[in-house]
Design an enzyme around this catalytic site. Structure first.
Site, mmCIF file in Angstrom:
data_model
loop_
_atom_site.group_PDB
_atom_site.id
_atom_site.type_symbol
_atom_site.label_atom_id
_atom_site.label_comp_id
_atom_site.label_asym_id
_atom_site.label_seq_id
_atom_site.Cartn_x
_atom_site.Cartn_y
_atom_site.Cartn_z
ATOM 1 N N ALA A 135 3.939 1.580 -1.050
ATOM 2 C CA ALA A 135 4.611 1.716 -2.358
ATOM 3 C C ALA A 135 3.635 2.270 -3.395
ATOM 4 O O ALA A 135 3.991 3.134 -4.203
ATOM 5 C CB ALA A 135 5.158 0.365 -2.808
ATOM 6 N N LYS A 137 1.054 4.189 -2.868
ATOM 7 C CA LYS A 137 0.716 5.589 -2.594
ATOM 8 C C LYS A 137 1.920 6.513 -2.839
ATOM 9 O O LYS A 137 1.752 7.648 -3.288
ATOM 10 C CB LYS A 137 0.176 5.730 -1.166
ATOM 11 C CG LYS A 137 -1.144 4.980 -0.926
ATOM 12 C CD LYS A 137 -2.250 5.473 -1.837
ATOM 13 C CE LYS A 137 -3.615 4.893 -1.507
ATOM 14 N NZ LYS A 137 -4.701 5.383 -2.350
ATOM 15 N N TYR A 160 0.840 -1.209 0.000
ATOM 16 C CA TYR A 160 0.000 0.000 0.000
ATOM 17 C C TYR A 160 0.874 1.258 0.000
ATOM 18 O O TYR A 160 0.644 2.198 -0.770
ATOM 19 C CB TYR A 160 -0.901 -0.044 1.243
ATOM 20 C CG TYR A 160 -1.904 1.070 1.355
ATOM 21 C CD1 TYR A 160 -3.050 1.096 0.550
ATOM 22 C CD2 TYR A 160 -1.746 2.092 2.291
ATOM 23 C CE1 TYR A 160 -3.992 2.111 0.671
ATOM 24 C CE2 TYR A 160 -2.678 3.107 2.420
ATOM 25 C CZ TYR A 160 -3.809 3.112 1.608
ATOM 26 O OH TYR A 160 -4.737 4.116 1.734
HETATM 27 P P1 NAP Z 1 -13.540 2.242 0.615
HETATM 28 O O1 NAP Z 1 -14.579 2.688 1.601
HETATM 29 O O2 NAP Z 1 -13.073 0.837 0.625
HETATM 30 O O3 NAP Z 1 -14.062 2.643 -0.854
HETATM 31 C C1 NAP Z 1 -13.284 2.363 -1.984
HETATM 32 C C2 NAP Z 1 -14.197 2.243 -3.185
HETATM 33 O O4 NAP Z 1 -13.391 1.911 -4.325
HETATM 34 C C3 NAP Z 1 -15.231 1.126 -3.032
HETATM 35 O O5 NAP Z 1 -16.490 1.529 -3.520
HETATM 36 C C4 NAP Z 1 -14.623 0.032 -3.878
HETATM 37 O O6 NAP Z 1 -15.562 -0.927 -4.366
HETATM 38 C C5 NAP Z 1 -14.004 0.815 -5.013
HETATM 39 N N1 NAP Z 1 -13.057 0.019 -5.764
HETATM 40 C C6 NAP Z 1 -12.251 -0.985 -5.308
HETATM 41 N N2 NAP Z 1 -11.569 -1.522 -6.319
HETATM 42 C C7 NAP Z 1 -11.954 -0.880 -7.448
HETATM 43 C C8 NAP Z 1 -11.614 -1.015 -8.824
HETATM 44 N N3 NAP Z 1 -10.736 -1.932 -9.252
HETATM 45 N N4 NAP Z 1 -12.204 -0.185 -9.728
HETATM 46 C C9 NAP Z 1 -13.118 0.740 -9.330
HETATM 47 N N5 NAP Z 1 -13.479 0.891 -8.040
HETATM 48 C C10 NAP Z 1 -12.911 0.094 -7.105
HETATM 49 O O7 NAP Z 1 -12.220 3.114 0.769
HETATM 50 P P2 NAP Z 1 -11.998 4.582 1.395
HETATM 51 O O8 NAP Z 1 -11.581 4.421 2.799
HETATM 52 O O9 NAP Z 1 -13.140 5.447 1.042
HETATM 53 O O10 NAP Z 1 -10.707 5.011 0.575
HETATM 54 C C11 NAP Z 1 -10.778 5.772 -0.625
HETATM 55 C C12 NAP Z 1 -9.364 6.160 -1.023
HETATM 56 O O11 NAP Z 1 -8.766 6.902 0.045
HETATM 57 C C13 NAP Z 1 -8.447 4.980 -1.294
HETATM 58 O O12 NAP Z 1 -7.586 5.284 -2.356
HETATM 59 C C14 NAP Z 1 -7.664 4.854 -0.017
HETATM 60 O O13 NAP Z 1 -6.413 4.240 -0.192
HETATM 61 C C15 NAP Z 1 -7.512 6.319 0.367
HETATM 62 N N6 NAP Z 1 -7.230 6.528 1.783
HETATM 63 C C16 NAP Z 1 -8.112 6.126 2.742
HETATM 64 C C17 NAP Z 1 -7.779 6.353 4.081
HETATM 65 C C18 NAP Z 1 -8.714 5.931 5.186
HETATM 66 O O14 NAP Z 1 -8.317 6.065 6.346
HETATM 67 N N7 NAP Z 1 -9.905 5.469 4.916
HETATM 68 C C19 NAP Z 1 -6.585 6.973 4.421
HETATM 69 C C20 NAP Z 1 -5.715 7.373 3.426
HETATM 70 C C21 NAP Z 1 -6.059 7.147 2.097
HETATM 71 P P3 NAP Z 1 -15.908 -2.219 -3.417
HETATM 72 O O15 NAP Z 1 -16.918 -1.734 -2.439
HETATM 73 O O16 NAP Z 1 -16.449 -3.248 -4.357
HETATM 74 O O17 NAP Z 1 -14.623 -2.652 -2.786
#
Ligand code: NAP
Length: 246
Positions: free
Chosen positions: A156, A158, A154
């Protein structure tokens, strides 16, 4: 409203941070296209966006598949007429300690988080270059800056997004297209809900503001970066982490 008559694509926009970004941009007048693999929740979020009075379309696009991405971008242009904003938000974790991490764990995370960002950016950039205007925001993570045990894949992906962001920013700047990244800390979504209680408590103790962030904290940062106010901001990594990484 800051984004009237603009069209934004939000990847992974069905739930979590992506959904909140989509709603925030829609409240500012943008029409929204969501790319996601989660068809059921996708329709639900599209309904919420339409209830705000905006045009909204959901597309079943897996961001790791270049053909689906290119076709998805074509459909957005057909249905909504233009693309002003791309939010590369789709991302996953598959955590594990380095010596136990298998190839599939590595490949899946790099493919969705980093290659997906590349594929969507390439597809949309062709259109933005002709338009001579655009806003690209990539959702990275502080883990891509400071690292995290158990998240080599993860981190790498990001860190890769940050390098990609700066390179794209340099390539596209002369056509008034900005490309920035947001590096959230730990934000309350389903991604962090699954953390064990002990890990959550350790995290909270390390965050100067003493709480996890909310999806709206990231969405408001994204709104700034796509707005006219951020006209002269490009290649930047905006950290939204309650002070965790400083
Ligand atoms: P999340 O609740 O898991 O939502 C991610 C969404 O992306 C889900 O709807 C997921 O679908 C979809 N997705 C997964 N694989 C995909 C693909 N191949 N093509 C298209 N859509 C896809 O995640 P989140 O926490 O909102 O995170 C969103 C972003 O913020 C991510 O890039 C994450 O790394 C980043 N981020 C999050 C945090 C945190 O603390 N939450 C911190 C830093 C960065 P499914 O429901 O089917 O999986």
């Amino acid at each position: 409203m800051k984004l009237t008559q603009q069209v934004a694509i939000v990847t992974g926009g069905a739930r979590g941070i992506g959904r909140e970004i989509a709603l925030t941009l829609a409240r500012e007048g943008a029409d929204i296209a969501l790319f996601d693999v989660n068809a059921q929740i996708l329709e639900q979020t599209v309904g919420e966006l339409r209830a705000l009075g905006r045009r909204a379309e959901g597309f079943a696009v897996d961001v790791t598949d270049g053909k689906q991405v290119d076709e998805g971008v074509g459909k957005v242009l057909d249905k909504l007429g233009r693309i002003d904003i791309l939010i590369n938000n789709a991302g996953i974790t598959k955590d594990g300690l380095l010596i136990r991490m298998d190839d599939a764990q590595w490949d899946r995370v790099l493919n969705i988080n980093l290659k997906g960002t590349f594929l969507c950016t390439r597809a949309v950039a062709k259109h933005m270059l002709k338009q001579r205007r655009g806003r690209i925001v990539n959702i990275a993570s502080i883990v891509g800056i400071i690292g995290n045990a158990g998240q080599a894949n993860y981190a790498a992906s990001k860190a890769g997004i940050i390098g990609l962001t700066k390179s794209v920013a340099k390539e596209l700047a002369s056509r008034s297209i900005t490309c920035n990244a947001i590096a959230p800390g730990f934000i309350k979504t389903e991604m962090t809900d699954v953390l064990p209680e002990e890990a959550k408590q350790r995290l909270l103790a390390a965050i100067p503001m003493g709480e996890l962030g909310q999806p709206a904290d990231v969405a408001n940062a994204a709104l700034f970066l796509v707005s006219d106010e951020a006209r002269y901001v490009t290649g930047h990594v905006l950290v939204v982490d309650g002070g965790l990484a400083m």
